[in-house]
Design a protein around this motif. Structure first.
Motif: not given
Length: 132
Positions: A8-18, A95-104
């Motif tokens: 599932p989409n985990q949210g927006e990819f950010l610099a802090t993900d590195i 539950r939010i992480l499992a939602e299929d919504i845009p990353p932002k």
């Protein structure tokens, strides 16, 4: 659902993900872990151990134990309530992480939940600080 990873989409990819970068830069996101959280769980563990010890005592020993640890034992209910509240907030986050919504949009919702988690932890930690 991410097509590349099958997750599932985990949210927006950010610099802090590195990994290396996140130790230097947090960005505008609320912190995921704070000293308040560490304090809360250490205090909760201590209070629950005291309560377990109290159950085993009888008579005069029990009365002395209660007198000695009255302030800490009084924090048991508020700390446990905070822990249950945190559990509910974490379930909402999952539950939010499992939602299929845009990353932002997902990231905005996750940030709101994280701010609530941080507020609950800070409030419980500050309220119980005098007993420890």
């Amino acid at each position: 659902m991410s097509l590349t990873q099958g997750k599932p989409n985990q949210g927006e990819f950010l610099a802090t993900d590195i990994p290396v970068l996140k130790s230097f830069y947090r960005g505008t996101k609320p912190p995921h872990s704070t000293q308040y959280a560490n304090d809360l769980y250490e205090r909760l563990k201590e209070v629950n151990q005291l309560a377990a010890s109290l159950r085993d005592l009888r008579g005069r020993e029990r009365a002395e134990f209660v007198t000695e640890h009255r302030n800490k034992l009084a924090q048991r209910r508020p700390l446990n309530q905070a822990s249950r509240c945190l559990s509910e907030l974490r379930k909402r986050r999952e539950r939010i992480l499992a939602e299929d919504i845009p990353p932002k949009a997902k990231q905005l919702k996750l940030d709101v939940i994280q701010k609530k988690i941080n507020a609950v932890v800070a409030k419980a930690s500050e309220r119980s600080e005098s007993a420890f």
